[in-house]
Motif scaffolding. Sequence first.
Motif, short mmCIF file in Angstrom:
data_model
loop_
_atom_site.label_atom_id
_atom_site.label_comp_id
_atom_site.label_asym_id
_atom_site.label_seq_id
_atom_site.Cartn_x
_atom_site.Cartn_y
_atom_site.Cartn_z
N GLY A 7 2.73 3.56 -4.69
CA GLY A 7 2.53 4.85 -5.69
C GLY A 7 1.05 4.27 -6.66
N ARG B 198 8.40 8.86 -5.20
CA ARG B 198 8.38 10.13 -4.35
C ARG B 198 10.09 9.27 -4.08
NH1 ARG B 198 3.41 9.26 -0.34
NH2 ARG B 198 5.09 11.39 0.00
N THR C 254 -2.08 3.75 -7.23
CA THR C 254 -3.57 5.13 -7.96
C THR C 254 -2.72 6.04 -8.31
OG1 THR C 254 -4.65 3.80 -6.44
CG2 THR C 254 -5.59 6.14 -7.11
N ARG D 156 9.52 12.51 -9.18
CA ARG D 156 9.90 12.53 -7.47
C ARG D 156 8.47 13.22 -6.58
NH1 ARG D 156 8.94 19.54 -8.53
NH2 ARG D 156 7.07 19.36 -9.54
N ASP D 157 9.52 13.63 -5.29
CA ASP D 157 8.25 13.34 -4.41
C ASP D 157 7.68 15.30 -4.62
OD1 ASP D 157 6.70 13.16 -2.57
OD2 ASP D 157 8.45 12.62 -0.88
N GLY E 265 0.90 -1.07 -0.23
CA GLY E 265 0.15 -0.36 0.09
C GLY E 265 1.08 1.15 0.21
#
Length: 211
Positions: free
Chosen positions: A14, A141, A16, A168-169, A11
């Motif tokens: 990323g 991220r 979704t 990237r985050d 979970g």
Amino acid sequence: MHTILVTNPKGGAGKTTLATNLAAWLAGRRQKVGLQDLDRQQSATQWLKRRPELFPTITRVTRDEDRNALRGLELDWLVVDSPAGLHGEELRDAVRRADLLLVPVAPSAFDIDVTRDFLALIAEYKAVRKGELPVGLVGNRIDARTLSAQELEEFLAASGFPLVAHLRDAQAYVHCARDGISVFELPRSRAEQDWDQWRPLTRWISRQLKH
Ligand SMILES: Nc1ncnc2c1ncn2[C@@H]1O[C@H](COP(=O)(O)OP(=O)(O)O)[C@@H](O)[C@H]1O
Ligand SMILES: [Mg+2]
């Protein structure tokens, strides 16, 4: 129709984010795109409901849409978002329907542990072994300055699957999730770096599905 399954049992990896942005990217290229949400939490479906009307259309495909109904939609692409913990027959079934797999991975030891086992499982699938089902890894991220990003990079490089993009985050992704849009629909000044980061991914997808 090309079917892209976005999957990782962890979970928060990323899935979704990747699925919704990819669907919007394809829709922005005047492609007829369906988004199928296999997750009971229905985050992708909620995103689609929040999508502004004037933005490129993405068709909601329900979890149990049968083959005929799907054919009737005449989609160019079906992007499938999957739940955390997808395994066993349900995973096999989703993989069987896919032409390409995208596996987002976030930089943490927990994510790496889960993804290692998952990739080992996927590598055993006949279609993957025979090179008929491409699997692309997406570092998500990523803050390139951190040690955890470096560790993720090393793990992914040794995994035997291609690392096709680093994302990237960025708060841009969080805001897009809230607003039913994608980074491709943000002004250039806010998202140019993200567009650049997506280019290797979209190019890789086109290359894999050409032949
Ligand atoms: N690249 C990113 N930058 C910033 N936030 C992100 C990024 N990718 C995902 N997120 C956020 O992290 C959370 C988990 O991502 P999500 O796509 O929902 O993961 P999954 O579907 O695998 O559970 C969400 O709140 C999402 O907005
Ligand atoms: Mg999700």
